[in-house]
Structure formats: C-alpha cells, structure tokens
Design a protein around this motif. Sequence first.
Motif, PDB file in Angstrom:
ATOM      1  N   MET A 150      58.603  57.360  64.674  1.00  0.00           N
ATOM      2  CA  MET A 150      59.402  57.812  65.724  1.00  0.00           C
ATOM      3  C   MET A 150      58.823  57.754  67.300  1.00  0.00           C
ATOM      4  N   ILE A 151      58.784  57.817  67.998  1.00  0.00           N
ATOM      5  CA  ILE A 151      58.422  58.043  69.396  1.00  0.00           C
ATOM      6  C   ILE A 151      58.303  58.706  70.412  1.00  0.00           C
ATOM      7  N   ARG A 152      58.864  59.847  70.523  1.00  0.00           N
ATOM      8  CA  ARG A 152      59.537  60.929  71.220  1.00  0.00           C
ATOM      9  C   ARG A 152      59.029  60.662  72.644  1.00  0.00           C
ATOM     10  N   ASP A 153      59.438  61.654  73.842  1.00  0.00           N
ATOM     11  CA  ASP A 153      59.461  61.585  75.041  1.00  0.00           C
ATOM     12  C   ASP A 153      59.185  62.878  75.382  1.00  0.00           C
ATOM     13  N   TYR A 154      58.373  63.206  75.507  1.00  0.00           N
ATOM     14  CA  TYR A 154      58.093  65.062  75.486  1.00  0.00           C
ATOM     15  C   TYR A 154      59.318  65.213  76.249  1.00  0.00           C
ATOM     16  N   GLN A 155      59.056  64.947  77.704  1.00  0.00           N
ATOM     17  CA  GLN A 155      59.225  64.780  78.948  1.00  0.00           C
ATOM     18  C   GLN A 155      60.755  65.533  79.457  1.00  0.00           C
ATOM     19  N   SER A 156      61.541  64.607  77.931  1.00  0.00           N
ATOM     20  CA  SER A 156      62.648  64.905  78.832  1.00  0.00           C
ATOM     21  C   SER A 156      62.886  65.563  76.892  1.00  0.00           C
ATOM     22  N   GLN A 157      62.700  65.459  75.961  1.00  0.00           N
ATOM     23  CA  GLN A 157      63.407  65.974  74.779  1.00  0.00           C
ATOM     24  C   GLN A 157      61.721  66.857  73.894  1.00  0.00           C
ATOM     25  N   GLY A 187      50.922  57.940  55.934  1.00  0.00           N
ATOM     26  CA  GLY A 187      51.681  56.842  54.628  1.00  0.00           C
ATOM     27  C   GLY A 187      51.408  58.013  53.137  1.00  0.00           C
ATOM     28  N   ASN A 188      50.413  58.325  53.225  1.00  0.00           N
ATOM     29  CA  ASN A 188      50.266  59.334  52.292  1.00  0.00           C
ATOM     30  C   ASN A 188      51.813  60.556  52.112  1.00  0.00           C
ATOM     31  N   GLY A 189      52.948  60.643  52.838  1.00  0.00           N
ATOM     32  CA  GLY A 189      53.452  61.348  53.064  1.00  0.00           C
ATOM     33  C   GLY A 189      53.789  62.892  53.997  1.00  0.00           C
ATOM     34  N   TRP A 190      52.522  63.090  54.294  1.00  0.00           N
ATOM     35  CA  TRP A 190      52.777  64.251  54.910  1.00  0.00           C
ATOM     36  C   TRP A 190      53.578  64.632  56.014  1.00  0.00           C
ATOM     37  N   ARG A 191      53.932  65.183  57.008  1.00  0.00           N
ATOM     38  CA  ARG A 191      54.248  65.188  58.683  1.00  0.00           C
ATOM     39  C   ARG A 191      53.619  65.736  59.412  1.00  0.00           C
ATOM     40  N   VAL A 192      53.324  64.479  60.688  1.00  0.00           N
ATOM     41  CA  VAL A 192      52.525  64.381  60.733  1.00  0.00           C
ATOM     42  C   VAL A 192      53.182  64.313  63.035  1.00  0.00           C
ATOM     43  N   ALA A 193      52.789  65.169  63.602  1.00  0.00           N
ATOM     44  CA  ALA A 193      52.725  65.435  64.477  1.00  0.00           C
ATOM     45  C   ALA A 193      51.456  64.268  65.641  1.00  0.00           C
ATOM     46  N   LEU A 194      51.320  63.207  66.591  1.00  0.00           N
ATOM     47  CA  LEU A 194      50.378  62.705  66.866  1.00  0.00           C
ATOM     48  C   LEU A 194      51.046  63.276  68.788  1.00  0.00           C
ATOM     49  N   VAL A 195      50.072  64.248  69.316  1.00  0.00           N
ATOM     50  CA  VAL A 195      50.145  64.498  70.183  1.00  0.00           C
ATOM     51  C   VAL A 195      49.632  63.633  71.777  1.00  0.00           C
ATOM     52  N   GLU A 196      50.135  62.876  72.845  1.00  0.00           N
ATOM     53  CA  GLU A 196      49.494  61.723  73.355  1.00  0.00           C
ATOM     54  C   GLU A 196      49.921  62.768  74.855  1.00  0.00           C
ATOM     55  N   THR A 237      41.411  44.425  69.448  1.00  0.00           N
ATOM     56  CA  THR A 237      41.921  45.245  68.457  1.00  0.00           C
ATOM     57  C   THR A 237      43.208  46.423  69.886  1.00  0.00           C
ATOM     58  N   ARG A 238      43.956  46.131  70.046  1.00  0.00           N
ATOM     59  CA  ARG A 238      44.786  46.942  71.424  1.00  0.00           C
ATOM     60  C   ARG A 238      45.398  48.010  70.277  1.00  0.00           C
ATOM     61  N   PHE A 239      44.700  49.720  69.795  1.00  0.00           N
ATOM     62  CA  PHE A 239      45.602  50.084  69.125  1.00  0.00           C
ATOM     63  C   PHE A 239      47.123  50.232  69.628  1.00  0.00           C
ATOM     64  N   ALA A 240      47.567  50.752  70.257  1.00  0.00           N
ATOM     65  CA  ALA A 240      49.418  50.871  70.564  1.00  0.00           C
ATOM     66  C   ALA A 240      49.947  49.293  70.519  1.00  0.00           C
ATOM     67  N   GLN A 241      49.305  48.266  71.477  1.00  0.00           N
ATOM     68  CA  GLN A 241      50.574  47.366  70.814  1.00  0.00           C
ATOM     69  C   GLN A 241      50.310  46.652  68.671  1.00  0.00           C
ATOM     70  N   LYS A 242      49.136  47.275  68.520  1.00  0.00           N
ATOM     71  CA  LYS A 242      48.902  45.825  67.186  1.00  0.00           C
ATOM     72  C   LYS A 242      49.958  47.368  66.581  1.00  0.00           C
ATOM     73  N   TYR A 243      50.270  48.611  66.727  1.00  0.00           N
ATOM     74  CA  TYR A 243      50.661  49.609  65.542  1.00  0.00           C
ATOM     75  C   TYR A 243      51.927  49.965  66.411  1.00  0.00           C
ATOM     76  N   GLN A 279      55.374  49.396  66.440  1.00  0.00           N
ATOM     77  CA  GLN A 279      56.159  49.356  65.156  1.00  0.00           C
ATOM     78  C   GLN A 279      55.846  50.475  63.589  1.00  0.00           C
ATOM     79  N   ALA A 280      54.391  50.456  63.256  1.00  0.00           N
ATOM     80  CA  ALA A 280      53.496  51.526  62.538  1.00  0.00           C
ATOM     81  C   ALA A 280      54.479  52.865  62.990  1.00  0.00           C
ATOM     82  N   LEU A 281      54.334  53.725  64.457  1.00  0.00           N
ATOM     83  CA  LEU A 281      54.171  54.101  65.117  1.00  0.00           C
ATOM     84  C   LEU A 281      55.851  54.211  64.700  1.00  0.00           C
TER      85      LEU A 281
END
Length: 482
Positions: free
Chosen positions: A1-8, A35-44, A156-162, A164-166
């Motif tokens: 899920m992509i969440r906007d930290y500015q509002s959430q 993908g291996n089943g871990w809980r991951v936070a990606l902070v951008e 490859t543009r990572f944000a575009q390619k991935y 849906q996966a993100l």
Amino acid sequence: MIRDYQSQKELLELYDVCIVGGGPAGITLALRLAGNGWRVALVEGGGHEYSARSQALYQSTSSGLNAYVDAMRLRFLGGTSNHWTGRCRPFERSDFAMPTAGGLPGWPIAFSEIEHYLAQAMDILDLPAKSDFKAINEALPGGDFDADRFLLSPPTRFAQKYDQALRDTEGLDVFINCNCVDLDFASETGEIAAVVVSDYDLRRGNIKARHYVLAAGAIENARQLLNSESLLAAGVTSQDGITGSCFMEHLNIDIGTFILAGDLGTSRRQYFTTDAFIEKHQVGKGNMTFSLLAEVKSYGRTAAIKDFFKNIACEIGVADKVDFIAKFNCPGDGLISTLIEQVPNQKSRVSLLDERDGLGVRKANLHWELSPEDRKTIKTLGLEVAKRFSEAGLGFVKLHENIYDIDLPLEVNPHAHHMGTTRMAETAEYGVVDKNCKVFGVDNLYVAGSSIFATGGACNPTMPILQLALRLADHLDERMKV
Ligand SMILES: Cc1cc2nc3c(=O)[nH]c(=O)nc-3n(C[C@H](O)[C@H](O)[C@H](O)COP(=O)(O)OP(=O)(O)OC[C@H]3O[C@@H](n4cnc5c(N)ncnc54)[C@H](O)[C@@H]3O)c2cc1C
C-alpha cells in the motif's frame, strides 16, 4: 500500500524492516523482503512527482571539484532512476581481486558473492535474459584495450515499473512525503530504536522496526549517519572519521581529439582497459569513448581554409587571416571522452555544515578531489590509448596538454555516479559497513546503494547496486528467520 505521510500519520506500526529511500536500491530490497513475507516500511521523502520542496532538501555545498550533486539526483519515488540513462556494465572479477592503487583495502567479499545475482538484476532492469554484454567495435591490437561491453536498459523507471507492486504487495507499506530526519541509536542495546521521520509541516513521528536500511543515495546515506547525534555520542560515527570519506565518481574527461585515417564504421568506438594493462601500470580502470563529430565538415579545418580562400580576393586583412589559419586549433574529426575509476581517497568526503535544511537536518558539503594516483591514471590511459589507436592505423590523436602535463589544471566532469561514502571493509578501520552491509557498531542498521562500494571500477553503478541489494535481502531473510 502507498500511504501519504503528510495526511496519514496514525498508521505507523512495528515492522520487520524499515528502509529509508525509494530509489532502485530501496524499491528492490522492499519488494524482495515483503515478497518473502516480512512486514516492510519503505520511507520515501518525496511524492509521486518531482517537487521543489522535496528537491530543496538535497541542497548542499561543494568544495574542491564540483560534482553538481544537487542536479544529479532526483528526490521522489523512483529516485534518480527517474532520469538515469540505463547503461549497464557489470563489475569484473578483477574488481574484487586487485589491491587499490591508493593503499586502502579493496572489496572484502569475493566476486562470486554478487555474480550470483546478475541474472536477477538484469531482469529487474529489463535486460534480456542470458544476453551477452555486447561490444560495438573490435578491441585495439596490443592487449591493452578491449572493446567495452555493455547493455542498455530501456531505461527502467522504478516507480512506474513497480507502481502496482508497491501498492499491492502484502506486508509492504510505502510512505511518501515521509522524510528521515534522525536515526535514534540506543547505546544500551547497540541498536537503532527508531527512524525519526517528518512531513513537510515539521510534524515528526517514529517508525520502529527490527532492522533498518539506509538506501537514500551515496551523499544522503553518509549525511544521515553523520546527522544522528546519538550515533555521534556513542562514537559509532565521527565528523572527520571514515564515515563520509572516500567519495568516488567516474571521471569524465575530455582527453583530446582525433583525426580519422579511415572509416571507423560507426559513429563511436568504446574501449576498456584490460586486467593486464592495469597490472602493468598500477592505475585505475577506464572506458575511453572515441566519438565522431557530426559537424566536422563545416566546423573543422576544411571549413576555415575554404572560407579563407573564398574571401581573400575581396577583403583586406590578409595577414590576420594567414595568422588565424596558422594558429587554427583544429577540433579534429572527433572527441575522446572517458569514464575513469578513481582510487578511494579519504580526503574526498561528505561532511556536515552547521546550517540545517527546512526539516532541521544538517546540510552536507561534498569535498571532491583528484588524487596524484588519479592524475597518473588519466595520463597513462590517455597516452596509451592514443598510442594504440594510431598504431592500429585508425587515426591520429591529439591529447590535450593537461593530460600528459599533470601540473596543469584539468577540467573534470562528473558522471553522476556517487560512490564510496560508507564503504564496505573487513574492519571499522577501513570502512563503515561490514561484509553483510551492516554498519560497524550497530547491530540492526544496514546500508544499500553505491555508498558501500569499496572500489568503483569503471562500470555503471546501478546494476551492481541491485546485485548487492538482492544479496542484502537474502542476508536479512536468513537473519530474521533465526
Ligand atoms: C543523468 C543521470 C544518468 C545516469 N545514468 C546512469 C546509467 O546509464 N547507468 C547507471 O548505472 N547509472 C546511471 N546513473 C546513476 C543512477 O541513477 C544511480 O546509480 C541510481 O539511481 C542509484 O540508486 P539508489 O536507489 O541508490 O539512489 P537514488 O536513485 O538516488 O534514490 C534515493 C532515494 O532516497 C530518497 N531519499 C533521500 N533522502 C531521503 C530521506 N532523508 N528520507 C526519505 N527518503 C529519502 C530519494 O527521494 C530517492 O527516492 C545516472 C544518474 C544520472 C543523474
């Protein structure tokens, strides 16, 4: 899920891994671990698009050579892959086997450790499986210069390619507009207790995880480590120690011009130093690109002479024109440019200023230098490639004077390949991270990206960044299972 930290903000929970930075390194690592089943936070820190308010947080100063680092990086989801070119060339076995010319130790791991991940990294970069890294021309005779071998990613543009996966990968939370502003180190446990994050209204929060990874690019990885007061107080980092030092670029130098003796067959030729050459001369590696100038017929010597004769009959000032022709500096049929390895040099470094950015993080200064070893590399590569090119009957090379006279000033351009500021080493004396990319002195903090490069070779960094990120994912996977 992509969440906007500015509002959430209320959605923060405990993660297995918190990764700072949503560029190629961070996205690759996050998707693999989730993908291996871990809980991951990606902070951008940035959002979905370029914004001036995010980009402004990259503003830094420069002393020594100018690497134009602010303009070279993009601070939003996908990172600098939003404008990279896509050239891919892998590290070579010898990059992991040769001592560095500057006296610091080289890579503490074997080449096989990353070779294993090449096919997966190629897949991520949309390079055809099992395709050979191609040469566009022949090697130069003499055994010193091979043809360079590379592949071009689409790019490859990572944000575009991935995208849906993100959004869809179970267990992955991507926080955009979420800026890491501090690393909270607890000396009693020897671990990072939380990553302190901020939105653009200076509202701060903590993200807690079992393990943390910095993947914010080579300047920012060092900056975050040096900005943390708790890491400094515990002696894990120091403002003038190894953290931030050994910044390396690939040197982009206009080494001279050439006049063709025959037909090159292509508009450019690319050569790469052989291992035998490097061992013989004890210098860094390099790519030398011979590019034909499209406008040579109208811009070069012929045009100047034609112009002279056309006008001689009806103009005065003949003496001036003769003088002009005699001194005319012909640009030749083409230019020779480079991508040259620098030796790791502790004087080239990221350090912090007292001034802070809009979110309270100390700004960075990059001091980038050419060492005497680098000048030797440039001179040796220039002289030897010129010799081999003309011996092969391809043409005549005119090197610029400052290539062979190392006392003359030299204009150096960067390639936007930032490396080495948190280098990998066997011990804390020579590096910031160990063989597993873990920061020395902190039990749960890792680094991904080209800041961990012990040496930079003369290959483009992004594919090796992915190989090392995949290797780190495997390590964390194993460690968290225990
Ligand atoms: C014009 C250009 C052309 C290039 N061409 C090539 C090429 O042909 N081949 C090649 O191999 N390489 C090339 N590169 C280099 C390539 O772009 C980088 O190697 C690659 O992007 C590095 O990936 P990364 O994930 O380590 O860092 P980045 O792509 O820089 O990503 C870092 C991420 O961290 C985020 N971030 C930073 N600070 C914070 C913070 N405090 N909190 C939260 N998030 C943060 C940023 O917003 C960004 O998304 C090129 C670069 C440029 C500029």
